[in-house]
Motif scaffolding. Sequence first.
Motif, short mmCIF file in Angstrom:
data_model
loop_
_atom_site.label_atom_id
_atom_site.label_comp_id
_atom_site.label_asym_id
_atom_site.label_seq_id
_atom_site.Cartn_x
_atom_site.Cartn_y
_atom_site.Cartn_z
N VAL A 111 0.82 -1.22 0.00
CA VAL A 111 0.00 0.00 0.00
C VAL A 111 0.86 1.27 0.00
O VAL A 111 0.68 2.13 -0.86
CB VAL A 111 -0.99 -0.01 1.18
CG1 VAL A 111 -1.76 1.31 1.23
CG2 VAL A 111 -1.95 -1.18 1.07
N PRO A 112 1.80 1.44 0.96
CA PRO A 112 2.64 2.64 0.91
C PRO A 112 3.49 2.71 -0.36
O PRO A 112 3.77 3.82 -0.86
CB PRO A 112 3.50 2.55 2.16
CG PRO A 112 3.45 1.13 2.58
CD PRO A 112 2.11 0.64 2.17
N GLY A 113 3.90 1.56 -0.89
CA GLY A 113 4.67 1.57 -2.14
C GLY A 113 3.85 2.15 -3.28
O GLY A 113 4.36 2.95 -4.09
N ILE A 114 2.58 1.77 -3.36
CA ILE A 114 1.69 2.29 -4.40
C ILE A 114 1.45 3.78 -4.20
O ILE A 114 1.46 4.56 -5.16
CB ILE A 114 0.36 1.50 -4.39
CG1 ILE A 114 0.60 0.08 -4.90
CG2 ILE A 114 -0.70 2.21 -5.22
CD1 ILE A 114 -0.62 -0.83 -4.81
N ILE A 115 1.25 4.19 -2.96
CA ILE A 115 0.98 5.61 -2.67
C ILE A 115 2.19 6.47 -3.05
O ILE A 115 2.04 7.54 -3.67
CB ILE A 115 0.63 5.79 -1.18
CG1 ILE A 115 -0.71 5.13 -0.87
CG2 ILE A 115 0.59 7.27 -0.82
CD1 ILE A 115 -1.08 5.12 0.60
N VAL A 116 3.38 6.03 -2.69
CA VAL A 116 4.60 6.78 -3.01
C VAL A 116 4.79 6.86 -4.52
O VAL A 116 5.13 7.93 -5.07
CB VAL A 116 5.83 6.14 -2.35
CG1 VAL A 116 7.11 6.77 -2.87
CG2 VAL A 116 5.76 6.30 -0.83
N SER A 117 4.55 5.75 -5.21
CA SER A 117 4.67 5.75 -6.68
C SER A 117 3.68 6.72 -7.31
O SER A 117 4.03 7.48 -8.23
CB SER A 117 4.44 4.34 -7.22
OG SER A 117 5.41 3.44 -6.73
N ALA A 118 2.45 6.71 -6.82
CA ALA A 118 1.43 7.60 -7.36
C ALA A 118 1.78 9.06 -7.11
O ALA A 118 1.60 9.91 -8.00
CB ALA A 118 0.07 7.28 -6.73
N CYS A 184 -1.88 -5.02 -8.65
CA CYS A 184 -2.30 -3.97 -7.72
C CYS A 184 -1.82 -2.59 -8.17
O CYS A 184 -2.57 -1.61 -8.08
CB CYS A 184 -1.77 -4.27 -6.32
SG CYS A 184 -2.58 -5.67 -5.52
N THR A 185 -0.59 -2.50 -8.66
CA THR A 185 -0.11 -1.19 -9.12
C THR A 185 -0.88 -0.74 -10.36
O THR A 185 -1.21 0.45 -10.49
CB THR A 185 1.39 -1.25 -9.44
OG1 THR A 185 1.66 -2.31 -10.37
CG2 THR A 185 2.22 -1.46 -8.19
N ALA A 186 -1.18 -1.68 -11.25
CA ALA A 186 -1.93 -1.33 -12.46
C ALA A 186 -3.32 -0.79 -12.11
O ALA A 186 -3.83 0.11 -12.77
CB ALA A 186 -2.03 -2.54 -13.37
N ILE A 187 -3.92 -1.35 -11.05
CA ILE A 187 -5.28 -0.95 -10.68
C ILE A 187 -5.30 0.30 -9.81
O ILE A 187 -6.08 1.24 -10.04
CB ILE A 187 -6.00 -2.10 -9.95
CG1 ILE A 187 -6.19 -3.29 -10.90
CG2 ILE A 187 -7.35 -1.63 -9.40
CD1 ILE A 187 -6.77 -4.52 -10.23
N PHE A 188 -4.43 0.34 -8.79
CA PHE A 188 -4.58 1.33 -7.73
C PHE A 188 -3.70 2.57 -7.86
O PHE A 188 -4.00 3.60 -7.24
CB PHE A 188 -4.33 0.67 -6.37
CG PHE A 188 -5.37 -0.36 -6.01
CD1 PHE A 188 -6.67 0.01 -5.73
CD2 PHE A 188 -5.04 -1.71 -5.98
CE1 PHE A 188 -7.63 -0.93 -5.43
CE2 PHE A 188 -5.99 -2.66 -5.67
CZ PHE A 188 -7.29 -2.28 -5.40
N VAL A 189 -2.63 2.52 -8.65
CA VAL A 189 -1.81 3.73 -8.81
C VAL A 189 -2.64 4.83 -9.46
O VAL A 189 -2.62 5.99 -9.02
CB VAL A 189 -0.54 3.44 -9.65
CG1 VAL A 189 0.11 4.74 -10.09
CG2 VAL A 189 0.46 2.64 -8.83
N GLY A 190 -3.40 4.48 -10.49
CA GLY A 190 -4.24 5.48 -11.15
C GLY A 190 -5.29 6.06 -10.22
O GLY A 190 -5.57 7.26 -10.26
N ARG A 191 -5.85 5.22 -9.35
CA ARG A 191 -6.86 5.72 -8.41
C ARG A 191 -6.24 6.64 -7.37
O ARG A 191 -6.84 7.64 -6.98
CB ARG A 191 -7.55 4.53 -7.74
CG ARG A 191 -8.32 3.66 -8.73
CD ARG A 191 -9.13 2.58 -8.05
NE ARG A 191 -9.85 1.76 -9.02
CZ ARG A 191 -10.70 0.80 -8.73
NH1 ARG A 191 -10.95 0.53 -7.45
NH2 ARG A 191 -11.31 0.12 -9.67
#
Length: 213
Positions: A111-118, A184-191
């Motif tokens: 989760v934090p990895g996706i948030i930081v990437s976004a 997960c990154t494909a789905i949630f980074v954009g969101r």
Amino acid sequence: MNLKRRIPQYILGLIFMAVGLVFIKRLNMGISPISSVPDAISSVTPFTLGNVTIAFHVFCVIGQIVVNRRPTLRIILTLPLAIGFGYLIDLCMLLIDFTISSFWIRLVLLVPGIIVSALGVVLIVGADLMLPAPDAFMRTISAVYKLPLSRVKTCGDIIWVATSVIIDLSCTGSLHSVGLGTVCTAIFVGRCIGIFNKHFPKLNMPPWPVKTK
């Protein structure tokens, strides 16, 4: 142009994007679709992830020139950006080094990895200077062939992931670069990007004018 704000925000975005990318990789659950090809190649060659990322960006720059039918200054300027981003990834690989065996802990840390990437993407796009070469390649295809950008990006992600799967299975016999983290990154980074844009609109600077004769 307000470069005193744009440039620091852009550099900070690159840092966040590199940190998020490496953090997700260390979770050993797959990596983002756009980075899966460099990760797959680096895992079966002596080259670092940063070095292969530079080569991948150069490939995308060449692709832009071919599709655009001519080089432009903005396209050429993504080359030094690619080199800097590649070395930044290798630096993060040295600084961020951990192994976690528990699947559930890795899933939570995703989760934090996706948030930081976004956040990295939001800062880079919001600075309105130039996109990393793979993203710019998708935009060039969309603009030249008048296709919806979302559709082009989806097709691009499918191609990158399929290529990574082929490399992984043919060279190692198992999936290394593609996994639950990729999905997960494909789905949630954009969101997450949408949430950042909604609650922090000031991160998106107005387009700076380009004077043409």
